[in-house]
Write a protein that holds these residues in place. Structure first.
Motif, PDB file in Angstrom:
ATOM      1  N   ARG A  19     -29.827  57.303 172.819  1.00  0.00           N
ATOM      2  CA  ARG A  19     -29.075  56.168 173.319  1.00  0.00           C
ATOM      3  C   ARG A  19     -27.884  56.682 174.110  1.00  0.00           C
ATOM      4  O   ARG A  19     -27.190  57.602 173.675  1.00  0.00           O
ATOM      5  CB  ARG A  19     -28.607  55.314 172.151  1.00  0.00           C
ATOM      6  N   VAL A  20     -27.666  56.084 175.266  1.00  0.00           N
ATOM      7  CA  VAL A  20     -26.541  56.467 176.112  1.00  0.00           C
ATOM      8  C   VAL A  20     -25.704  55.225 176.417  1.00  0.00           C
ATOM      9  O   VAL A  20     -26.176  54.095 176.289  1.00  0.00           O
ATOM     10  CB  VAL A  20     -27.000  57.140 177.426  1.00  0.00           C
ATOM     11  N   PHE A  21     -24.471  55.464 176.845  1.00  0.00           N
ATOM     12  CA  PHE A  21     -23.533  54.388 177.138  1.00  0.00           C
ATOM     13  C   PHE A  21     -22.918  54.633 178.504  1.00  0.00           C
ATOM     14  O   PHE A  21     -22.850  55.771 178.962  1.00  0.00           O
ATOM     15  CB  PHE A  21     -22.424  54.362 176.070  1.00  0.00           C
ATOM     16  N   MET A  22     -22.449  53.549 179.129  1.00  0.00           N
ATOM     17  CA  MET A  22     -21.715  53.693 180.379  1.00  0.00           C
ATOM     18  C   MET A  22     -20.341  54.275 180.070  1.00  0.00           C
ATOM     19  O   MET A  22     -19.684  53.865 179.118  1.00  0.00           O
ATOM     20  CB  MET A  22     -21.527  52.347 181.073  1.00  0.00           C
ATOM     21  N   PRO A  45     -16.463  54.698 180.278  1.00  0.00           N
ATOM     22  CA  PRO A  45     -15.416  53.687 180.520  1.00  0.00           C
ATOM     23  C   PRO A  45     -14.874  53.680 181.951  1.00  0.00           C
ATOM     24  O   PRO A  45     -14.413  52.641 182.430  1.00  0.00           O
ATOM     25  CB  PRO A  45     -14.322  54.056 179.520  1.00  0.00           C
ATOM     26  N   SER A  46     -14.935  54.798 182.650  1.00  0.00           N
ATOM     27  CA  SER A  46     -14.444  54.829 184.031  1.00  0.00           C
ATOM     28  C   SER A  46     -15.503  54.360 185.035  1.00  0.00           C
ATOM     29  O   SER A  46     -15.217  54.250 186.219  1.00  0.00           O
ATOM     30  CB  SER A  46     -13.984  56.243 184.391  1.00  0.00           C
ATOM     31  N   SER A  47     -16.707  54.079 184.563  1.00  0.00           N
ATOM     32  CA  SER A  47     -17.785  53.643 185.450  1.00  0.00           C
ATOM     33  C   SER A  47     -17.578  52.202 185.901  1.00  0.00           C
ATOM     34  O   SER A  47     -17.118  51.349 185.134  1.00  0.00           O
ATOM     35  CB  SER A  47     -19.125  53.745 184.709  1.00  0.00           C
ATOM     36  N   ALA A  48     -17.948  51.926 187.140  1.00  0.00           N
ATOM     37  CA  ALA A  48     -17.887  50.551 187.651  1.00  0.00           C
ATOM     38  C   ALA A  48     -18.828  49.640 186.873  1.00  0.00           C
ATOM     39  O   ALA A  48     -18.632  48.427 186.830  1.00  0.00           O
ATOM     40  CB  ALA A  48     -18.244  50.528 189.131  1.00  0.00           C
ATOM     41  N   ASN A  49     -19.837  50.198 186.234  1.00  0.00           N
ATOM     42  CA  ASN A  49     -20.800  49.417 185.460  1.00  0.00           C
ATOM     43  C   ASN A  49     -20.416  49.259 183.989  1.00  0.00           C
ATOM     44  O   ASN A  49     -21.176  48.695 183.207  1.00  0.00           O
ATOM     45  CB  ASN A  49     -22.188  50.064 185.530  1.00  0.00           C
ATOM     46  N   PHE A  50     -19.254  49.746 183.617  1.00  0.00           N
ATOM     47  CA  PHE A  50     -18.860  49.744 182.209  1.00  0.00           C
ATOM     48  C   PHE A  50     -18.896  48.351 181.589  1.00  0.00           C
ATOM     49  O   PHE A  50     -19.352  48.169 180.466  1.00  0.00           O
ATOM     50  CB  PHE A  50     -17.464  50.360 182.040  1.00  0.00           C
ATOM     51  N   SER A  51     -18.450  47.339 182.320  1.00  0.00           N
ATOM     52  CA  SER A  51     -18.370  45.997 181.755  1.00  0.00           C
ATOM     53  C   SER A  51     -19.607  45.140 182.032  1.00  0.00           C
ATOM     54  O   SER A  51     -19.651  43.975 181.653  1.00  0.00           O
ATOM     55  CB  SER A  51     -17.126  45.281 182.276  1.00  0.00           C
ATOM     56  N   LEU A 109     -24.501  63.019 183.111  1.00  0.00           N
ATOM     57  CA  LEU A 109     -24.481  62.663 181.701  1.00  0.00           C
ATOM     58  C   LEU A 109     -23.406  63.512 181.043  1.00  0.00           C
ATOM     59  O   LEU A 109     -23.417  64.737 181.151  1.00  0.00           O
ATOM     60  CB  LEU A 109     -25.842  62.948 181.056  1.00  0.00           C
ATOM     61  N   VAL A 110     -22.433  62.840 180.407  1.00  0.00           N
ATOM     62  CA  VAL A 110     -21.301  63.526 179.789  1.00  0.00           C
ATOM     63  C   VAL A 110     -21.350  63.260 178.291  1.00  0.00           C
ATOM     64  O   VAL A 110     -21.498  62.119 177.864  1.00  0.00           O
ATOM     65  CB  VAL A 110     -19.962  62.999 180.367  1.00  0.00           C
ATOM     66  N   ARG A 111     -21.217  64.310 177.500  1.00  0.00           N
ATOM     67  CA  ARG A 111     -21.176  64.150 176.051  1.00  0.00           C
ATOM     68  C   ARG A 111     -19.758  64.417 175.551  1.00  0.00           C
ATOM     69  O   ARG A 111     -19.267  65.530 175.645  1.00  0.00           O
ATOM     70  CB  ARG A 111     -22.151  65.109 175.385  1.00  0.00           C
ATOM     71  N   THR A 112     -19.129  63.354 175.055  1.00  0.00           N
ATOM     72  CA  THR A 112     -17.817  63.499 174.409  1.00  0.00           C
ATOM     73  C   THR A 112     -17.997  62.938 173.003  1.00  0.00           C
ATOM     74  O   THR A 112     -18.728  63.522 172.220  1.00  0.00           O
ATOM     75  CB  THR A 112     -16.711  62.786 175.207  1.00  0.00           C
ATOM     76  N   SER A 113     -17.428  61.778 172.721  1.00  0.00           N
ATOM     77  CA  SER A 113     -17.638  61.157 171.417  1.00  0.00           C
ATOM     78  C   SER A 113     -19.069  60.634 171.282  1.00  0.00           C
ATOM     79  O   SER A 113     -19.579  60.472 170.185  1.00  0.00           O
ATOM     80  CB  SER A 113     -16.635  60.025 171.196  1.00  0.00           C
ATOM     81  N   LYS A 114     -19.726  60.352 172.428  1.00  0.00           N
ATOM     82  CA  LYS A 114     -21.138  59.981 172.493  1.00  0.00           C
ATOM     83  C   LYS A 114     -21.637  60.299 173.895  1.00  0.00           C
ATOM     84  O   LYS A 114     -20.868  60.764 174.735  1.00  0.00           O
ATOM     85  CB  LYS A 114     -21.370  58.518 172.119  1.00  0.00           C
ATOM     86  N   ALA A 115     -22.897  60.061 174.146  1.00  0.00           N
ATOM     87  CA  ALA A 115     -23.473  60.360 175.467  1.00  0.00           C
ATOM     88  C   ALA A 115     -23.124  59.240 176.447  1.00  0.00           C
ATOM     89  O   ALA A 115     -23.438  58.071 176.200  1.00  0.00           O
ATOM     90  CB  ALA A 115     -24.975  60.518 175.354  1.00  0.00           C
ATOM     91  N   PHE A 116     -22.450  59.610 177.542  1.00  0.00           N
ATOM     92  CA  PHE A 116     -22.023  58.642 178.554  1.00  0.00           C
ATOM     93  C   PHE A 116     -22.670  58.949 179.900  1.00  0.00           C
ATOM     94  O   PHE A 116     -22.810  60.120 180.276  1.00  0.00           O
ATOM     95  CB  PHE A 116     -20.504  58.698 178.751  1.00  0.00           C
ATOM     96  N   LEU A 117     -23.011  57.883 180.640  1.00  0.00           N
ATOM     97  CA  LEU A 117     -23.502  58.023 182.007  1.00  0.00           C
ATOM     98  C   LEU A 117     -22.360  57.763 182.970  1.00  0.00           C
ATOM     99  O   LEU A 117     -21.598  56.816 182.808  1.00  0.00           O
ATOM    100  CB  LEU A 117     -24.607  57.007 182.294  1.00  0.00           C
ATOM    101  N   ARG A 118     -22.269  58.632 183.966  1.00  0.00           N
ATOM    102  CA  ARG A 118     -21.320  58.426 185.062  1.00  0.00           C
ATOM    103  C   ARG A 118     -22.115  58.268 186.349  1.00  0.00           C
ATOM    104  O   ARG A 118     -23.231  58.763 186.462  1.00  0.00           O
ATOM    105  CB  ARG A 118     -20.403  59.638 185.207  1.00  0.00           C
ATOM    106  N   ASP A 119     -21.527  57.629 187.303  1.00  0.00           N
ATOM    107  CA  ASP A 119     -22.152  57.461 188.616  1.00  0.00           C
ATOM    108  C   ASP A 119     -23.555  56.883 188.480  1.00  0.00           C
ATOM    109  O   ASP A 119     -24.521  57.400 189.028  1.00  0.00           O
ATOM    110  CB  ASP A 119     -22.202  58.797 189.373  1.00  0.00           C
TER     111      ASP A 119
END
Length: 123
Positions: free
Chosen positions: A3-6, A8-14, A28-38
């Motif tokens: 499972r991945v998440f947008m 927070p800095s992504s335009a698609n976050f909301s 794909l950035v992994r910090t506290s969870k897997a996040f998608l950028r761009d």
């Protein structure tokens, strides 16, 4: 698969719901969870036309894009998309060789615009 998440800095976050069945992303950035950028939405035909290597599995009525995205379609669609991609590659090569060449009015580009606008439904 995970499972991945947008991010927070992504335009698609909301964005809560997407109108297209696919998302493509650059990072794909992994910090506290897997996040998608761009990330951006992508229609099925955008994947078929620009998404990487096509593997047409005629007996399963399936086209696999880049070894991952599985799309239901008969072999004829796979053959037509493959032919269109080759034509567009030729057009783009010609455009690189001659930047003044107008390819926007070509039959192939008109077909691509129509497929992308209607996702192949022709309306």
């Amino acid at each position: 698969e995970e499972r991945v998440f947008m991010h927070p800095s992504s335009a698609n976050f909301s964005v809560g719901n997407y109108s297209c069945p696919w998302l493509v992303y650059h990072q794909l950035v992994r910090t506290s969870k897997a996040f998608l950028r761009d990330a951006t939405e992508s229609s099925s035909y955008a994947l078929l036309l620009f998404g990487g290597k096509l593997d047409v599995k005629a007996s399963d009525e399936l086209i696999v894009v880049d070894g991952y995205a599985r799309l239901s379609a008969n072999a004829r669609i796979g053959a037509l998309i493959g032919g269109l991609r080759r034509k567009v590659d030729d057009l783009l090569s010609n455009k690189v060789a001659d930047p003044s060449l107008d390819i926007a009015g070509s039959t192939e580009m008109k077909i691509i615009v129509s497929l992308l606008k209607t996702d192949g439904l022709g309306h």
